[in-house]
Design a protein around this motif. Sequence first.
Motif, PDB file in Angstrom:
ATOM      1  N   ALA A 140      32.290 -59.659 -32.590  1.00 37.42           N
ATOM      2  CA  ALA A 140      33.264 -60.447 -31.823  1.00 37.42           C
ATOM      3  C   ALA A 140      34.357 -60.959 -32.749  1.00 37.42           C
ATOM      4  O   ALA A 140      34.445 -62.147 -33.057  1.00 37.42           O
ATOM      5  CB  ALA A 140      32.567 -61.590 -31.110  1.00 37.42           C
ATOM      6  N   ASP A 141      35.194 -60.029 -33.217  1.00 36.43           N
ATOM      7  CA  ASP A 141      36.390 -60.346 -33.993  1.00 36.43           C
ATOM      8  C   ASP A 141      37.561 -60.283 -33.024  1.00 36.43           C
ATOM      9  O   ASP A 141      37.978 -59.184 -32.611  1.00 36.43           O
ATOM     10  CB  ASP A 141      36.580 -59.355 -35.138  1.00 36.43           C
ATOM     11  N   VAL A 142      38.073 -61.443 -32.649  1.00 40.32           N
ATOM     12  CA  VAL A 142      38.971 -61.551 -31.498  1.00 40.32           C
ATOM     13  C   VAL A 142      40.216 -62.343 -31.877  1.00 40.32           C
ATOM     14  O   VAL A 142      40.142 -63.326 -32.619  1.00 40.32           O
ATOM     15  CB  VAL A 142      38.254 -62.247 -30.316  1.00 40.32           C
ATOM     16  N   LEU A 143      41.341 -61.906 -31.334  1.00 44.58           N
ATOM     17  CA  LEU A 143      42.611 -62.606 -31.469  1.00 44.58           C
ATOM     18  C   LEU A 143      43.091 -63.003 -30.085  1.00 44.58           C
ATOM     19  O   LEU A 143      43.104 -62.168 -29.172  1.00 44.58           O
ATOM     20  CB  LEU A 143      43.637 -61.689 -32.146  1.00 44.58           C
ATOM     21  N   VAL A 144      43.485 -64.254 -29.925  1.00 42.29           N
ATOM     22  CA  VAL A 144      44.081 -64.717 -28.670  1.00 42.29           C
ATOM     23  C   VAL A 144      45.510 -65.149 -28.966  1.00 42.29           C
ATOM     24  O   VAL A 144      45.748 -65.982 -29.856  1.00 42.29           O
ATOM     25  CB  VAL A 144      43.288 -65.893 -28.066  1.00 42.29           C
ATOM     26  N   VAL A 145      46.459 -64.547 -28.247  1.00 39.29           N
ATOM     27  CA  VAL A 145      47.865 -64.917 -28.417  1.00 39.29           C
ATOM     28  C   VAL A 145      48.441 -65.377 -27.089  1.00 39.29           C
ATOM     29  O   VAL A 145      48.016 -64.932 -26.018  1.00 39.29           O
ATOM     30  CB  VAL A 145      48.712 -63.742 -28.971  1.00 39.29           C
ATOM     31  N   ARG A 146      49.388 -66.275 -27.159  1.00 40.14           N
ATOM     32  CA  ARG A 146      50.080 -66.733 -25.956  1.00 40.14           C
ATOM     33  C   ARG A 146      51.086 -65.660 -25.533  1.00 40.14           C
ATOM     34  O   ARG A 146      51.739 -65.043 -26.371  1.00 40.14           O
ATOM     35  CB  ARG A 146      50.779 -68.059 -26.222  1.00 40.14           C
ATOM     36  N   GLY A 147      51.200 -65.455 -24.231  1.00 39.14           N
ATOM     37  CA  GLY A 147      52.140 -64.452 -23.751  1.00 39.14           C
ATOM     38  C   GLY A 147      51.509 -63.081 -23.626  1.00 39.14           C
ATOM     39  O   GLY A 147      50.287 -62.931 -23.668  1.00 39.14           O
ATOM     40  N   ASP A 148      52.361 -62.073 -23.509  1.00 38.19           N
ATOM     41  CA  ASP A 148      51.917 -60.713 -23.200  1.00 38.19           C
ATOM     42  C   ASP A 148      52.532 -59.713 -24.183  1.00 38.19           C
ATOM     43  O   ASP A 148      53.658 -59.245 -23.988  1.00 38.19           O
ATOM     44  CB  ASP A 148      52.326 -60.354 -21.771  1.00 38.19           C
ATOM     45  N   GLN A 150      35.980 -64.814 -35.620  1.00 44.39           N
ATOM     46  CA  GLN A 150      35.370 -63.852 -36.529  1.00 44.39           C
ATOM     47  C   GLN A 150      33.860 -63.922 -36.335  1.00 44.39           C
ATOM     48  O   GLN A 150      33.249 -64.989 -36.464  1.00 44.39           O
ATOM     49  CB  GLN A 150      35.732 -64.160 -37.982  1.00 44.39           C
ATOM     50  N   ASP A 151      33.281 -62.765 -35.969  1.00 44.11           N
ATOM     51  CA  ASP A 151      31.843 -62.706 -35.685  1.00 44.11           C
ATOM     52  C   ASP A 151      31.431 -63.804 -34.695  1.00 44.11           C
ATOM     53  O   ASP A 151      30.407 -64.466 -34.855  1.00 44.11           O
ATOM     54  CB  ASP A 151      31.026 -62.817 -36.974  1.00 44.11           C
ATOM     55  N   GLY A 152      32.256 -63.991 -33.685  1.00 46.34           N
ATOM     56  CA  GLY A 152      31.937 -64.908 -32.613  1.00 46.34           C
ATOM     57  C   GLY A 152      32.253 -66.363 -32.869  1.00 46.34           C
ATOM     58  O   GLY A 152      32.151 -67.186 -31.954  1.00 46.34           O
ATOM     59  N   ARG A 159      28.099 -63.236 -27.175  1.00 49.95           N
ATOM     60  CA  ARG A 159      26.737 -63.717 -27.387  1.00 49.95           C
ATOM     61  C   ARG A 159      26.471 -63.726 -28.885  1.00 49.95           C
ATOM     62  O   ARG A 159      26.422 -62.672 -29.521  1.00 49.95           O
ATOM     63  CB  ARG A 159      25.737 -62.815 -26.690  1.00 49.95           C
ATOM     64  N   GLY A 160      26.367 -64.909 -29.441  1.00 54.75           N
ATOM     65  CA  GLY A 160      26.165 -65.000 -30.882  1.00 54.75           C
ATOM     66  C   GLY A 160      27.382 -64.474 -31.621  1.00 54.75           C
ATOM     67  O   GLY A 160      28.486 -64.996 -31.477  1.00 54.75           O
ATOM     68  N   ASP A 161      27.178 -63.398 -32.395  1.00 56.81           N
ATOM     69  CA  ASP A 161      28.275 -62.840 -33.188  1.00 56.81           C
ATOM     70  C   ASP A 161      28.850 -61.562 -32.604  1.00 56.81           C
ATOM     71  O   ASP A 161      29.700 -60.923 -33.224  1.00 56.81           O
ATOM     72  CB  ASP A 161      27.814 -62.593 -34.627  1.00 56.81           C
ATOM     73  N   ALA A 162      28.403 -61.184 -31.403  1.00 61.35           N
ATOM     74  CA  ALA A 162      28.809 -59.891 -30.837  1.00 61.35           C
ATOM     75  C   ALA A 162      29.355 -60.056 -29.422  1.00 61.35           C
ATOM     76  O   ALA A 162      29.085 -61.041 -28.721  1.00 61.35           O
ATOM     77  CB  ALA A 162      27.631 -58.924 -30.821  1.00 61.35           C
TER      78      ALA A 162
END
Length: 424
Positions: A390-398, A414-416, A36-39
């Motif tokens: 909401a500083d998030v990393l999405v990677v392919r695989g496991d 970064q910040d959503g 939600r927004g930046d969080a």
Amino acid sequence: MTNSPDESATYTMLLASRLMDGAGSPPIEDAALLIRGDAIELVGSRAEVRAPDGAAVDVIDYGDASILPGMVDAHTHLVSPGDGTPSDEVGMEGDDILLMQAVKNARTILHSGVTAIRENGAKNGVTFSLREGIGRGLAVGPKMTLCGRPVTITGGHMWYFGGEADGADGVRKQVRQLIKEGADYIKLVATGGSTRGSFPLLPSYTVDELRVATDEAHRFGKLTAAHCASAQGVQNCLDAEVDMIVHCVFEDSQGRYEYRPDLVDRLLEADAWVNPTLYVVQAGINRLAERVESAGADRPVLQESLDQRKRGLDNRMEACRRMLEAGVKMTAGSDSPWGDYAPGEFVNEVLMLAGAGMPVADAMASGMSGAADSIGMGEVAGRLAPGRAADVLVVRGDPSRDLTALWDVADVYQDGSRVERGVI
């Protein structure tokens, strides 16, 4: 979740096969993360996570991928190019050129999935300017905790960055000046290093000088970290109650390696962190091996140097393994882009820690929650949880099964906001 939506809020739902919170908890399968927004608003399975009824939600399904917190690198040097340029030459560059190099590196590091760093020393006020520029939207980069200039003796390792200070009064003044300029922690240079004319195997500061620095830093609520390339340097830093030992090399004044259980016991007693910086050594070995292959008459000399570096890395890996077995707290900090260690390759340090015996889950956490905790950013980085940025990393695989999946970055937030990375 059925409450009325906040019409001013923007929601993003990330979906993937799994989510890992960065703190070593078991993966959540068939996962969802609501921003939600930046969080971060909610974390859980798809069955559990719902946006408010009627809310407009941007849903992104990554399929067979993993949602992670942005990685945290506990040791960077943003003014260096990471192409083998000697640090002495880097230190002779003007602040304007170094700032441009730092801007470039900060972008590369963010694009690689590292959303927070601790900067371990730059020239004059360059990294303070960089952080200000990022805050104003003039550049992009990870969130940073800064030391500004490393505090070093006259002519000591990294003297060219502008932090020379001698004697108790000089050290105290330098620490206070750095805090005045906005330093988040104090970096001390307890031994020599790669700087020409310094002495890596000898202590630089006395225990009393180090103690003045830690007392001043702690009085203002600041952590300390110290470059230590010899066993005596490690001992001096423990005597002075330094919070993090960087490199933590167990060599005596003659360069002889001997694992030191007595110092390890003291690390445990002090609850100090160790940042072993393993891959920066491997990167130098890789570059030197290339030179050996193409060498002519000087090949025997280069080969001897290469063999010596390999023995040194073997010793550091053994020491790291034994410290891990003893329970010493290890943090992943790359030391890049120093020497031959290119920016944007932080994953290599996580892989080296795993190679030294750290379990996969712990190795991954060492570059997320563990690194954040070690540098005083544990409340703002390294974990996925409601209410956090909401500083998030999405990677392919496991990556919980194969850490090399951390290289295969799908997206960084970064910040959503999704970071525009282009093609990497």
